[in-house]
Design a protein around this motif. Structure first.
Motif, PDB file in Angstrom:
ATOM      1  N   THR A  87      -4.857  -9.102   0.638  1.00 39.39           N
ATOM      2  CA  THR A  87      -3.402  -9.087   0.702  1.00 39.39           C
ATOM      3  C   THR A  87      -2.907  -9.287  -0.614  1.00 39.39           C
ATOM      4  O   THR A  87      -2.023  -8.678  -1.439  1.00 39.39           O
ATOM      5  CB  THR A  87      -2.761  -9.845   1.748  1.00 39.39           C
ATOM      6  OG1 THR A  87      -3.127  -9.729   2.888  1.00 39.39           O
ATOM      7  CG2 THR A  87      -1.344  -9.867   1.596  1.00 39.39           C
ATOM      8  N   LEU A  88      -3.311 -10.437  -1.397  1.00 37.03           N
ATOM      9  CA  LEU A  88      -2.947 -10.647  -2.574  1.00 37.03           C
ATOM     10  C   LEU A  88      -3.257  -9.851  -3.817  1.00 37.03           C
ATOM     11  O   LEU A  88      -2.423  -9.512  -4.556  1.00 37.03           O
ATOM     12  CB  LEU A  88      -3.508 -12.176  -3.107  1.00 37.03           C
ATOM     13  CG  LEU A  88      -3.189 -13.434  -2.319  1.00 37.03           C
ATOM     14  CD1 LEU A  88      -3.736 -14.604  -2.784  1.00 37.03           C
ATOM     15  CD2 LEU A  88      -1.685 -13.684  -2.604  1.00 37.03           C
ATOM     16  N   VAL A  89      -4.510  -9.321  -3.695  1.00 37.56           N
ATOM     17  CA  VAL A  89      -4.789  -8.218  -4.629  1.00 37.56           C
ATOM     18  C   VAL A  89      -4.065  -6.953  -4.464  1.00 37.56           C
ATOM     19  O   VAL A  89      -3.724  -6.322  -5.365  1.00 37.56           O
ATOM     20  CB  VAL A  89      -6.217  -7.719  -4.401  1.00 37.56           C
ATOM     21  CG1 VAL A  89      -6.730  -6.583  -5.369  1.00 37.56           C
ATOM     22  CG2 VAL A  89      -7.178  -9.234  -4.820  1.00 37.56           C
ATOM     23  N   SER A  90      -3.624  -6.484  -3.106  1.00 40.95           N
ATOM     24  CA  SER A  90      -2.893  -5.473  -2.845  1.00 40.95           C
ATOM     25  C   SER A  90      -1.688  -5.498  -3.427  1.00 40.95           C
ATOM     26  O   SER A  90      -1.127  -4.677  -4.101  1.00 40.95           O
ATOM     27  CB  SER A  90      -2.939  -5.242  -1.275  1.00 40.95           C
ATOM     28  OG  SER A  90      -1.928  -4.063  -0.923  1.00 40.95           O
ATOM     29  N   TRP A  91      -0.926  -6.423  -3.508  1.00 39.43           N
ATOM     30  CA  TRP A  91       0.324  -6.730  -3.933  1.00 39.43           C
ATOM     31  C   TRP A  91       0.206  -6.646  -5.656  1.00 39.43           C
ATOM     32  O   TRP A  91       1.219  -6.305  -6.220  1.00 39.43           O
ATOM     33  CB  TRP A  91       1.199  -8.082  -3.585  1.00 39.43           C
ATOM     34  CG  TRP A  91       1.593  -7.955  -2.343  1.00 39.43           C
ATOM     35  CD1 TRP A  91       1.164  -7.999  -0.950  1.00 39.43           C
ATOM     36  CD2 TRP A  91       2.916  -7.390  -1.926  1.00 39.43           C
ATOM     37  NE1 TRP A  91       2.075  -8.012   0.069  1.00 39.43           N
ATOM     38  CE2 TRP A  91       3.108  -7.422  -0.821  1.00 39.43           C
ATOM     39  CE3 TRP A  91       4.051  -6.826  -2.637  1.00 39.43           C
ATOM     40  CZ2 TRP A  91       4.270  -6.705   0.101  1.00 39.43           C
ATOM     41  CZ3 TRP A  91       4.968  -6.511  -1.945  1.00 39.43           C
ATOM     42  CH2 TRP A  91       5.271  -6.349  -0.668  1.00 39.43           C
ATOM     43  N   LEU A  92      -0.830  -7.477  -6.143  1.00 42.75           N
ATOM     44  CA  LEU A  92      -1.028  -7.354  -7.577  1.00 42.75           C
ATOM     45  C   LEU A  92      -1.249  -5.890  -8.199  1.00 42.75           C
ATOM     46  O   LEU A  92      -0.449  -5.506  -9.052  1.00 42.75           O
ATOM     47  CB  LEU A  92      -2.156  -8.340  -7.883  1.00 42.75           C
ATOM     48  CG  LEU A  92      -2.633  -8.668  -9.444  1.00 42.75           C
ATOM     49  CD1 LEU A  92      -1.457  -9.161  -9.853  1.00 42.75           C
ATOM     50  CD2 LEU A  92      -3.708  -9.497  -9.455  1.00 42.75           C
ATOM     51  N   VAL A  93      -1.890  -5.043  -7.197  1.00 42.42           N
ATOM     52  CA  VAL A  93      -2.310  -3.767  -7.696  1.00 42.42           C
ATOM     53  C   VAL A  93      -0.753  -2.827  -7.641  1.00 42.42           C
ATOM     54  O   VAL A  93      -0.579  -2.254  -8.557  1.00 42.42           O
ATOM     55  CB  VAL A  93      -3.252  -3.052  -6.759  1.00 42.42           C
ATOM     56  CG1 VAL A  93      -3.461  -1.503  -6.975  1.00 42.42           C
ATOM     57  CG2 VAL A  93      -4.659  -3.719  -6.976  1.00 42.42           C
ATOM     58  N   ALA A  94      -0.178  -3.181  -6.590  1.00 42.37           N
ATOM     59  CA  ALA A  94       1.265  -2.585  -6.715  1.00 42.37           C
ATOM     60  C   ALA A  94       2.086  -2.805  -7.641  1.00 42.37           C
ATOM     61  O   ALA A  94       2.726  -1.969  -8.281  1.00 42.37           O
ATOM     62  CB  ALA A  94       1.923  -2.773  -5.333  1.00 42.37           C
ATOM     63  N   PHE A  95       2.035  -4.014  -7.971  1.00 45.68           N
ATOM     64  CA  PHE A  95       2.843  -4.496  -9.296  1.00 45.68           C
ATOM     65  C   PHE A  95       2.332  -3.746 -10.711  1.00 45.68           C
ATOM     66  O   PHE A  95       3.465  -3.411 -11.372  1.00 45.68           O
ATOM     67  CB  PHE A  95       2.792  -5.959  -9.626  1.00 45.68           C
ATOM     68  CG  PHE A  95       3.383  -6.512 -10.739  1.00 45.68           C
ATOM     69  CD1 PHE A  95       4.617  -6.439 -10.876  1.00 45.68           C
ATOM     70  CD2 PHE A  95       2.594  -6.908 -11.847  1.00 45.68           C
ATOM     71  CE1 PHE A  95       5.231  -7.160 -12.040  1.00 45.68           C
ATOM     72  CE2 PHE A  95       3.049  -7.367 -13.272  1.00 45.68           C
ATOM     73  CZ  PHE A  95       4.607  -7.484 -13.149  1.00 45.68           C
ATOM     74  N   LEU A 113     -10.403   0.531 -10.464  1.00 48.81           N
ATOM     75  CA  LEU A 113     -11.840  -0.113 -10.758  1.00 48.81           C
ATOM     76  C   LEU A 113     -11.462  -1.533 -11.191  1.00 48.81           C
ATOM     77  O   LEU A 113     -12.246  -2.273 -10.670  1.00 48.81           O
ATOM     78  CB  LEU A 113     -12.599   0.465 -12.070  1.00 48.81           C
ATOM     79  CG  LEU A 113     -13.805   0.406 -12.351  1.00 48.81           C
ATOM     80  CD1 LEU A 113     -14.465   0.778 -10.973  1.00 48.81           C
ATOM     81  CD2 LEU A 113     -14.462   1.258 -13.643  1.00 48.81           C
ATOM     82  N   ILE A 114     -10.634  -2.013 -11.907  1.00 51.16           N
ATOM     83  CA  ILE A 114     -10.471  -3.356 -12.279  1.00 51.16           C
ATOM     84  C   ILE A 114     -10.157  -4.278 -10.979  1.00 51.16           C
ATOM     85  O   ILE A 114     -10.933  -5.159 -10.855  1.00 51.16           O
ATOM     86  CB  ILE A 114      -9.276  -3.417 -13.505  1.00 51.16           C
ATOM     87  CG1 ILE A 114      -9.938  -2.871 -14.907  1.00 51.16           C
ATOM     88  CG2 ILE A 114      -9.007  -4.994 -13.760  1.00 51.16           C
ATOM     89  CD1 ILE A 114      -8.634  -2.847 -15.638  1.00 51.16           C
ATOM     90  N   PHE A 115      -9.335  -3.799 -10.394  1.00 49.70           N
ATOM     91  CA  PHE A 115      -8.618  -4.592  -9.430  1.00 49.70           C
ATOM     92  C   PHE A 115      -9.679  -4.583  -8.203  1.00 49.70           C
ATOM     93  O   PHE A 115      -9.786  -5.507  -7.364  1.00 49.70           O
ATOM     94  CB  PHE A 115      -7.062  -4.326  -8.937  1.00 49.70           C
ATOM     95  CG  PHE A 115      -6.250  -4.660  -9.824  1.00 49.70           C
ATOM     96  CD1 PHE A 115      -5.978  -6.080 -10.089  1.00 49.70           C
ATOM     97  CD2 PHE A 115      -5.777  -3.833 -10.818  1.00 49.70           C
ATOM     98  CE1 PHE A 115      -5.145  -6.591 -10.921  1.00 49.70           C
ATOM     99  CE2 PHE A 115      -4.884  -4.312 -11.828  1.00 49.70           C
ATOM    100  CZ  PHE A 115      -4.430  -5.845 -11.775  1.00 49.70           C
ATOM    101  N   GLU A 134       0.699  -1.362   0.045  1.00 45.77           N
ATOM    102  CA  GLU A 134       0.144   0.002  -0.013  1.00 45.77           C
ATOM    103  C   GLU A 134       0.714   1.216   0.089  1.00 45.77           C
ATOM    104  O   GLU A 134       0.510   2.221  -0.635  1.00 45.77           O
ATOM    105  CB  GLU A 134      -1.040   0.050   1.206  1.00 45.77           C
ATOM    106  CG  GLU A 134      -2.093  -1.139   1.116  1.00 45.77           C
ATOM    107  CD  GLU A 134      -2.967  -1.009   0.207  1.00 45.77           C
ATOM    108  OE1 GLU A 134      -3.366   0.311  -0.293  1.00 45.77           O
ATOM    109  OE2 GLU A 134      -3.337  -1.758  -0.613  1.00 45.77           O
ATOM    110  N   SER A 135       1.901   0.842   0.615  1.00 52.53           N
ATOM    111  CA  SER A 135       2.981   2.539   0.644  1.00 52.53           C
ATOM    112  C   SER A 135       3.401   2.621  -0.668  1.00 52.53           C
ATOM    113  O   SER A 135       3.626   3.916  -1.056  1.00 52.53           O
ATOM    114  CB  SER A 135       4.228   1.934   1.460  1.00 52.53           C
ATOM    115  OG  SER A 135       3.679   1.918   3.141  1.00 52.53           O
ATOM    116  N   VAL A 136       3.724   1.524  -1.642  1.00 52.45           N
ATOM    117  CA  VAL A 136       4.349   1.808  -2.891  1.00 52.45           C
ATOM    118  C   VAL A 136       3.087   2.182  -3.829  1.00 52.45           C
ATOM    119  O   VAL A 136       3.216   3.198  -4.673  1.00 52.45           O
ATOM    120  CB  VAL A 136       4.729   0.252  -3.530  1.00 52.45           C
ATOM    121  CG1 VAL A 136       5.069   0.203  -4.861  1.00 52.45           C
ATOM    122  CG2 VAL A 136       5.950   0.130  -2.639  1.00 52.45           C
ATOM    123  N   ILE A 137       1.833   1.667  -3.609  1.00 60.18           N
ATOM    124  CA  ILE A 137       0.758   2.159  -4.436  1.00 60.18           C
ATOM    125  C   ILE A 137       0.569   3.619  -4.000  1.00 60.18           C
ATOM    126  O   ILE A 137       0.232   4.343  -5.187  1.00 60.18           O
ATOM    127  CB  ILE A 137      -0.604   1.443  -3.962  1.00 60.18           C
ATOM    128  CG1 ILE A 137      -0.335  -0.131  -4.487  1.00 60.18           C
ATOM    129  CG2 ILE A 137      -1.618   2.062  -4.637  1.00 60.18           C
ATOM    130  CD1 ILE A 137      -1.334  -0.844  -4.026  1.00 60.18           C
TER     131      ILE A 137
END
Length: 491
Positions: free
Chosen positions: A180-188, A152-154, A128-131
């Motif tokens: 948690t998994l979605v958060s890391w995917l969004v950051a990527f 919107l997508i994620f 979340e800090s990276v996002i």
């Protein structure tokens, strides 16, 4: 030249919509867990977010504001700033997560299930800090449309799959793992978008570079740390009782869930307003001051209205959301909503101070507010529990706002706030009177609120605070941007 408030409203609206999907999923998960699994499982879920949100705010908070300001100001070192800030946040985030593991595993009084839930959500401190940092880049380069699209997508992906988990009788831990998994995917994906389309992060190990920006960032980071303490200490202190305090934290989170959804407005508004002020302040100072004054005026009028609507309807709202599970949260929401009022009024003052480079002087009011919050929580929570925590939050946010406003008056621009207080109070009083009469007549609360809102704006119109020509200009500005967006141009 008229301030570009139509542009500010448009960008703020886009940012709010994009964040709303993310926040909405968290609130819906909490509500549905309350309905399906009971208040205990929902409370465990809320405790996990209490720790994750608090530590994310401690993870060098404020760097996104500095990055936004520098990129908006056409800083040629933007890619090095982004790379160094990302590196710093990742390292600090990992350190905070290790500290969280030690705390909940060895010193916390939680059961193993709650510990796993807290640690699962705790890994989002880094993501979340990276996002947040990457979103500030997109806002600074006026590409908030990418934020809307990705969120919107994620957000929908997380929401739909998470709802499936809830309806198939999954527990809060499963929802936490999926979140948690979605958060890391969004950051990527944010990193991929920024890297390939706008700015490639680069890391500089030049000592002078680090020292120069460390000095610039230190006051902002200190203020952000104090903001995190002021906003999160109440819930953290409440959770110190471990398993025995779960339901208290759950009830407090139930009231806070309304504020968390509403916090999208100041969170998005402060980023957008900062970009607008930074783009004009040093070249057209008077123009930037006009932007600040318009922003403050409508922050006051709209936040007062929303606080009255929610405060007077708190009973209906909490029963609608949580049925009878968290009735103790009703008086908490009625008090806590006013902390959001002061937070909204703080946004224009805080952004103007940051744009002018006076963040060093903003440390004192923030520090005083933090001390008041911590002190009142320590004194009031043992006897008043939830209500005591809410009182502490309102008191501290009010002190912080007035401290920042006094700083603006002394250092930047003095103006007569009484010119706005009179129409705001008059409109608020009329709203309360209309609400009281129609409620006494047993009119439905939604209809009562609608008539109260109409009366509120009528009073503002008679005071001359609503200018038809300016409203039309704002409307045409937003309509112009909508037509550009629909024709395929990037935001």
């Amino acid at each position: 030249m008229n301030p570009p408030f139509g542009s500010i409203i448009w960008k703020t609206g886009i940012a709010i919509i994009s964040d709303l999907v993310i926040r909405l999923s968290n609130v819906l998960f909490f509500i549905l867990l309350t309905w399906k699994n009971g208040s205990t499982d929902a409370s465990a879920f809320s405790v996990g977010f209490v720790y994750a949100s608090f530590l994310t705010a401690l993870c060098l908070g404020g760097l996104e504001q500095l990055l936004n300001r520098e990129i908006s100001g056409q800083n040629t070192e933007g890619n090095f700033l982004l790379g160094n800030f990302l590196l710093a946040r990742v390292l600090v985030g990992i350190s905070l997560f290790i500290g969280l593991v030690v705390w909940v595993a060895y010193f916390g009084a939680f059961d193993p299930y709650t510990v796993l839930l807290i640690l699962s959500l705790g890994t989002t401190i880094v993501s979340e800090s990276v996002i947040n940092l990457l979103q500030s880049v997109l806002i600074a380069v006026s590409r908030v449309g990418f934020i809307l699209t990705l969120n919107l997508i994620f957000g929908l992906l997380r929401l739909l799959v998470g709802l499936g988990f809830v309806f198939f009788a999954m527990n809060a831990l499963m929802i936490a793992v999926w979140t948690t998994l979605v958060s890391w995917l969004v950051a990527f994906f944010y990193l991929v978008v920024v890297w390939h389309m706008f700015m490639r992060p680069r890391i500089s190990f030049d000592r002078d570079f680090w020292i120069r920006y460390a000095k610039t960032a230190l006051p902002i980071i200190l203020v952000s740390l104090m903001v995190a303490m002021e906003r999160g200490f109440d819930s953290i202190f409440m959770s110190m009782g471990g398993a025995q305090s779960l339901l208290l934290v759950g009830a407090y989170s139930a009231a806070n869930s309304v504020l968390n959804a509403m916090s999208l407005i100041p969170n998005s508004f402060r980023q957008i307003l900062l970009s607008s002020l930074a783009a004009h302040y040093h070249k057209q100072r008077q123009y930037a001051i006009q932007i600040y004054l318009v922003a403050f005026r409508w922050s006051l009028f709209l936040s007062l209205l929303l606080c009255l609507v929610i405060g007077l309807n708190a009973h209906h709202i909490m029963l609608l959301l949580y049925r009878d599970a968290f009735t103790a949260a009703i008086p908490v929401l009625q008090i806590l909503i006013w902390s959001w009022f002061w937070t909204m009024l703080l946004v224009p003052n805080g952004r103007l101070i940051l744009t002018a480079g006076l963040q060093n002087k903003a440390i004192l009011p923030q520090f005083i507010g933090m001390l008041i919050n911590v002190g009142l929580n320590l004194v009031l929570q043992p006897s008043l529990t939830l209500v005591g925590a809410a009182i502490a939050k309102v008191a501290s946010t009010a002190v912080i706002f007035w401290g920042h406003l006094i700083l603006v008056f002394k250092e930047l621009y003095r103006w007569d706030i009484r010119l706005l207080v009179r129409p705001a109070l008059s409109a608020g009083l009329v709203f309360v009177l209309v609400f009281a009469v129609l409620d006494w007549l047993h009119v439905h609360w939604i209809i009562v609120s609608i008539f109260g809102i109409i009366a509120y704006f009528v009073v503002l119109y008679f005071y001359g605070e609503i200018d038809r020509a300016k409203l039309l200009a704002i409307f045409h500005s937003i309509q112009h941007r909508l037509s550009f967006h629909s024709s395929g141009e990037r935001l």
